[in-house]
Design a protein around this motif. Structure first.
Motif, PDB file in Angstrom:
ATOM      1  N   ARG A  28      -2.860  12.694   4.207  1.00  0.00           N
ATOM      2  CA  ARG A  28      -2.629  11.688   3.181  1.00  0.00           C
ATOM      3  C   ARG A  28      -1.176  11.223   3.071  1.00  0.00           C
ATOM      4  NH1 ARG A  28      -7.496  11.914   3.720  1.00  0.00           N
ATOM      5  NH2 ARG A  28      -8.899  12.984   2.323  1.00  0.00           N
ATOM      6  N   LEU A  29      -0.265  12.161   3.219  1.00  0.00           N
ATOM      7  CA  LEU A  29       1.131  11.814   2.947  1.00  0.00           C
ATOM      8  C   LEU A  29       1.966  11.677   4.210  1.00  0.00           C
ATOM      9  CD1 LEU A  29       1.648  14.137  -0.120  1.00  0.00           C
ATOM     10  CD2 LEU A  29       1.405  11.673  -0.132  1.00  0.00           C
ATOM     11  N   VAL A  30       1.296  11.657   5.325  1.00  0.00           N
ATOM     12  CA  VAL A  30       2.032  11.598   6.588  1.00  0.00           C
ATOM     13  C   VAL A  30       1.739  10.257   7.249  1.00  0.00           C
ATOM     14  CG1 VAL A  30       2.318  12.719   8.828  1.00  0.00           C
ATOM     15  CG2 VAL A  30       1.782  14.085   6.818  1.00  0.00           C
ATOM     16  N   ARG A  31       2.772   9.672   7.829  1.00  0.00           N
ATOM     17  CA  ARG A  31       2.562   8.410   8.548  1.00  0.00           C
ATOM     18  C   ARG A  31       1.737   8.715   9.794  1.00  0.00           C
ATOM     19  NH1 ARG A  31       5.516   3.733   8.133  1.00  0.00           N
ATOM     20  NH2 ARG A  31       6.829   4.789   6.646  1.00  0.00           N
ATOM     21  N   HIS A  88      -0.382   0.266  12.452  1.00  0.00           N
ATOM     22  CA  HIS A  88      -0.954   0.264  11.108  1.00  0.00           C
ATOM     23  C   HIS A  88      -1.259  -1.177  10.693  1.00  0.00           C
ATOM     24  CE1 HIS A  88      -1.772   2.752   7.628  1.00  0.00           C
ATOM     25  NE2 HIS A  88      -1.141   3.775   8.192  1.00  0.00           N
ATOM     26  N   GLU A  89      -0.281  -2.055  10.910  1.00  0.00           N
ATOM     27  CA  GLU A  89      -0.464  -3.463  10.530  1.00  0.00           C
ATOM     28  C   GLU A  89      -1.583  -4.100  11.350  1.00  0.00           C
ATOM     29  OE1 GLU A  89       0.907  -4.920   8.066  1.00  0.00           O
ATOM     30  OE2 GLU A  89       2.509  -3.523   7.571  1.00  0.00           O
ATOM     31  N   HIS A  99      -5.068  -0.806   5.408  1.00  0.00           N
ATOM     32  CA  HIS A  99      -4.071   0.282   5.482  1.00  0.00           C
ATOM     33  C   HIS A  99      -4.655   1.557   4.889  1.00  0.00           C
ATOM     34  CE1 HIS A  99      -0.544  -1.735   6.977  1.00  0.00           C
ATOM     35  NE2 HIS A  99      -0.598  -2.696   6.062  1.00  0.00           N
ATOM     36  N   ALA A 112       0.282   6.483  11.946  1.00  0.00           N
ATOM     37  CA  ALA A 112       0.359   5.544  13.074  1.00  0.00           C
ATOM     38  C   ALA A 112       1.695   4.808  12.986  1.00  0.00           C
ATOM     39  CB  ALA A 112      -0.790   4.548  13.017  1.00  0.00           C
ATOM     40  N   PRO A 169       4.027   7.213   3.196  1.00  0.00           N
ATOM     41  CA  PRO A 169       4.160   5.902   3.830  1.00  0.00           C
ATOM     42  C   PRO A 169       3.878   4.750   2.867  1.00  0.00           C
ATOM     43  CG  PRO A 169       2.409   7.194   4.834  1.00  0.00           C
ATOM     44  CD  PRO A 169       2.987   8.026   3.783  1.00  0.00           C
ATOM     45  N   ILE A 170       4.638   3.687   3.023  1.00  0.00           N
ATOM     46  CA  ILE A 170       4.468   2.480   2.201  1.00  0.00           C
ATOM     47  C   ILE A 170       4.415   1.285   3.150  1.00  0.00           C
ATOM     48  CG2 ILE A 170       5.620   0.967   0.528  1.00  0.00           C
ATOM     49  CD1 ILE A 170       6.781   3.445  -0.767  1.00  0.00           C
ATOM     50  N   TYR A 171       3.437   0.432   2.949  1.00  0.00           N
ATOM     51  CA  TYR A 171       3.326  -0.762   3.789  1.00  0.00           C
ATOM     52  C   TYR A 171       3.366  -1.992   2.903  1.00  0.00           C
ATOM     53  CZ  TYR A 171       2.087   2.635   7.257  1.00  0.00           C
ATOM     54  OH  TYR A 171       2.141   3.717   8.098  1.00  0.00           O
ATOM     55  N   GLN A 182      -5.307   5.105   6.768  1.00  0.00           N
ATOM     56  CA  GLN A 182      -4.499   6.236   6.312  1.00  0.00           C
ATOM     57  C   GLN A 182      -5.393   7.350   5.760  1.00  0.00           C
ATOM     58  OE1 GLN A 182      -1.114   6.152   6.615  1.00  0.00           O
ATOM     59  NE2 GLN A 182      -0.929   8.240   5.865  1.00  0.00           N
ATOM     60  N   TYR A 212       0.850  -1.184   0.000  1.00  0.00           N
ATOM     61  CA  TYR A 212       0.000   0.000   0.000  1.00  0.00           C
ATOM     62  C   TYR A 212       0.886   1.234   0.000  1.00  0.00           C
ATOM     63  CZ  TYR A 212      -2.999   3.763   1.398  1.00  0.00           C
ATOM     64  OH  TYR A 212      -3.649   4.968   1.420  1.00  0.00           O
ATOM     65  N   CYS A 213       0.722   2.087  -1.004  1.00  0.00           N
ATOM     66  CA  CYS A 213       1.469   3.335  -1.079  1.00  0.00           C
ATOM     67  C   CYS A 213       0.476   4.473  -0.886  1.00  0.00           C
ATOM     68  CB  CYS A 213       2.131   3.517  -2.430  1.00  0.00           C
ATOM     69  SG  CYS A 213       3.226   2.197  -2.893  1.00  0.00           S
ATOM     70  N   ALA A 214       0.652   5.200   0.174  1.00  0.00           N
ATOM     71  CA  ALA A 214      -0.225   6.357   0.399  1.00  0.00           C
ATOM     72  C   ALA A 214       0.119   7.438  -0.625  1.00  0.00           C
ATOM     73  CB  ALA A 214      -0.002   6.892   1.809  1.00  0.00           C
ATOM     74  N   GLU A 253      -4.503  -4.685   2.546  1.00  0.00           N
ATOM     75  CA  GLU A 253      -4.056  -3.399   1.979  1.00  0.00           C
ATOM     76  C   GLU A 253      -5.169  -2.363   2.058  1.00  0.00           C
ATOM     77  OE1 GLU A 253      -1.059  -3.293   1.598  1.00  0.00           O
ATOM     78  OE2 GLU A 253      -0.576  -5.404   1.357  1.00  0.00           O
TER      79      GLU A 253
END
Lengths: 242, 346
Positions: free
Chosen positions: A197-200, A207-208, A187, A202, B321-323, A191, A117-119, A184
């Protein structure tokens, strides 16, 4: 406060924003609008699908990259759309693209990549080797349990130091769809609904954990997705020896 | 060396380009696509025709063809090594080099401009700067300084007698980053002049978008600068490239019009008690003098030494972020030897 749009439940907010993505926040009386929507939906006039854009195409892009020889994509576009429909607008809202992609060339077979998953809003599902999978070494017990739960036949070969995983019938497709893709999506939901949108938003562990909870929650409430006709052409030849 | 003007419209510019080429012992030819030879009805120009050149001839003459224009990917002329045998291409006054000639170029070179509003020089002045840096031994690249303004000397344009020449020089000064210049207008070609002269001079200086502040200085007034440097074409003092011009605004650079002023006999002490001379490195001493050519070469060299501020670095955006969802590393097991027969049987 009870009519504030900011306190909308996720599902309601997602539905509203997918239908009227460019509406102002202050437009209309929510109670009345929801009633009308409900009536229209019951009458079959309004659907939960996202409205097409100017070109008449759905805003969600599904990109399919042909797999390499010996690999295949266990799920197709129709599978993904049907699953998304069954989940409702909560999963579709904010999702920009789903890609069925090739795994990177230098990725080791001993660390199979399933998805990413790419935010913001981009889900990648990687190609998988044609079953049976013959993996060098022993699998971690958590992965073993997950495979077995998905219907795989796992055989450990201690003499050879290898693990044989076979996916009978439709099990690999179900695994990719109901485990990997849902994970995914989990996630994405976490998110996207935070608005950053572009910030982590958690810690990776959290997140997992949220993604896993999302899978558990929706797996139990989901109807089995029927396999579409004509699906499952194999690209490449023969089996693969990982 | 060959200087080629591509689609030059103004015969006066073409003539000055020919003279600029003569300064450096180069030949000048024109790819005439704008009727240059038809425009020779101006009585002020001497009767001459401009030697034409075609694209195939150009290709056949030199292996190295340098496009001198602010094209994408162009390198700075400062420090560029052109070698002994080359062709320089300069384009139309308004439109630059045509694609037909730009596509022939083996190298793309430009003069770095510091002004936001004046981003090009007069074509003849640009050809002089090009030949100065391409014909002479290469100099270092343009300096990079935190605050170039603190190193920029004051500029005095002295005794110009032609409004076109002075206007083009003012345009060059603005393009090279000067925010003000002193003008000693003893021939009244800039201040208190006829309306026609005034309009033509302002047009040559691109005054509509040229924001340089011009300060009129009365003739024969005295100054008290710690040091003044006089730029001349005669071989007096140090070569231009070896003179330190980046000494700051306490220093004055004087560029006299040598068609009117004899540098050797002029009283320079009124500018500063300490006067130095810097001369252009020219292979020939006998050539038609143009104030704008000499002045623009000097201004380009001063601009190189004064430098420009470092390019601002954009902070890198944080990676979204990428998971990943993967199998995880499989526990390693020691390998074992397998006989070929066993493998076939397997």
């Amino acid at each position: 406060m009870s009519r504030s749009k900011h306190t909308d439940p996720k599902a309601i907010r997602a539905l509203r924003r997918t239908r009227w993505p460019f509406d102002k926040r202050c437009v209309g009386d929510l109670t009345l609008r929801r009633k009308i929507d409900l009536q229209l939906e019951v009458a079959g006039i309004l659907s939960t699908h996202r409205p097409p854009n100017k070109n008449g195409q759905s805003r969600l892009r599904i990109i399919i990259q042909p797999p390499r020889r010996g690999f295949h994509h266990p799920v197709g576009k129709r599978d993904l759309l049907e699953l998304l429909d069954s989940l409702g607008p909560i999963a579709r809202y904010g999702l920009r693209s789903i890609e069925l992609a090739r795994a990177s060339v230098d990725a080791s077979i001993s660390a199979l990549m399933f998805g990413r998953y790419c935010a913001p809003g981009r889900i990648i599902l990687y190609e998988q080797p044609l079953p049976p999978w013959r993996l060098h070494g022993r699998l971690p017990s958590a992965s073993l349990r997950r495979f077995e739960h998905a219907g795989a036949i796992v055989k450990t070969l201690p003499a050879l130091g290898a693990t044989l995983i076979d996916w009978p019938d439709d099990t690999l497709r179900q695994f990719v769809l109901e485990d990997i893709f849902l994970h995914e999506l989990g996630h994405h939901v976490l998110q996207h609904y935070k608005g950053k949108r572009l910030v982590r938003i958690a810690r990776t562990h959290d997140h997992e954990a949220f993604a896993n909870r999302f899978v558990e929650k929706h797996q139990s409430s989901m109807k089995p997705v029927p396999r579409p006709i004509g699906h499952g052409e194999e690209h490449g030849e023969g089996t693969v020896l990982p | 060396m060959l200087l080629v003007g591509d689609g030059i419209e103004n015969p006066a510019n073409a003539l000055t380009m020919t003279h600029a080429a003569a300064m450096f012992g180069a030949t000048c030819r024109f790819r005439d696509t704008k009727g240059l030879n038809l425009n020779l009805e101006n009585p002020t120009l001497p009767e001459q025709s401009f030697h034409p050149i075609t694209r195939p001839e150009l290709q056949a003459l030199h292996s190295r063809i340098i496009a001198f224009d602010n094209l994408p990917g162009a390198r700075d002329v400062y420090g560029f090594r052109a070698g002994p045998d080359f062709t320089v291409l300069l384009g139309n006054e308004r439109r630059g080099l045509s694609h037909a000639l730009a596509s022939l170029a083996t190298d793309r070179v430009q003069i770095p401009m510091l002004s936001r509003r004046i981003n090009c020089l007069n074509v003849a002045a640009a050809s002089a700067v090009a030949l100065n840096y391409l014909c002479n031994p290469p100099v270092g690249p343009m300096a990079t300084r935190k605050d170039p303004r603190s190193r920029r000397p004051e500029l005095l344009l002295l005794g110009a007698c032609d409004h076109f020449e002075l206007g083009s020089t003012i345009r060059s000064a603005a393009a090279f980053g000067w925010e003000r210049a002193f003008i000693e207008d003893s021939h009244r070609v800039w201040f208190n002049c006829d309306r026609g002269i005034r309009a033509e001079g302002r047009a040559a200086a691109r005054r509509a978008r040229n924001e340089i502040l011009l300060v009129p200085c009365p003739p024969a007034s005295t100054y008290n600068y710690p040091q003044a440097i006089v730029v001349t074409r005669q071989e007096i003092g140090m070569p231009l490239q070896r003179t330190n011009f980046a000494a700051g605004p306490n220093h004055l650079v004087v560029i006299p019009d040598e068609s009117q002023i004899d540098v050797t006999t002029y009283d320079w002490s009124r500018f500063s008690p300490s006067v130095k001379f810097a001369h252009l490195s020219l292979p020939k001493t006998d050539f038609p003098y143009h104030y704008r050519l000499v002045a623009t070469i000097a201004l380009a060299e001063i601009s190189r030494q004064v430098g420009r501020p470092p390019a601002a670095k954009r902070p890198a955006a944080p990676r979204p972020p990428i998971y990943d969802y993967d199998l995880g590393r499989i526990a390693n097991v020691a390998g074992e030897l397998v006989a070929l027969e066993d493998l076939v049987g397997y």
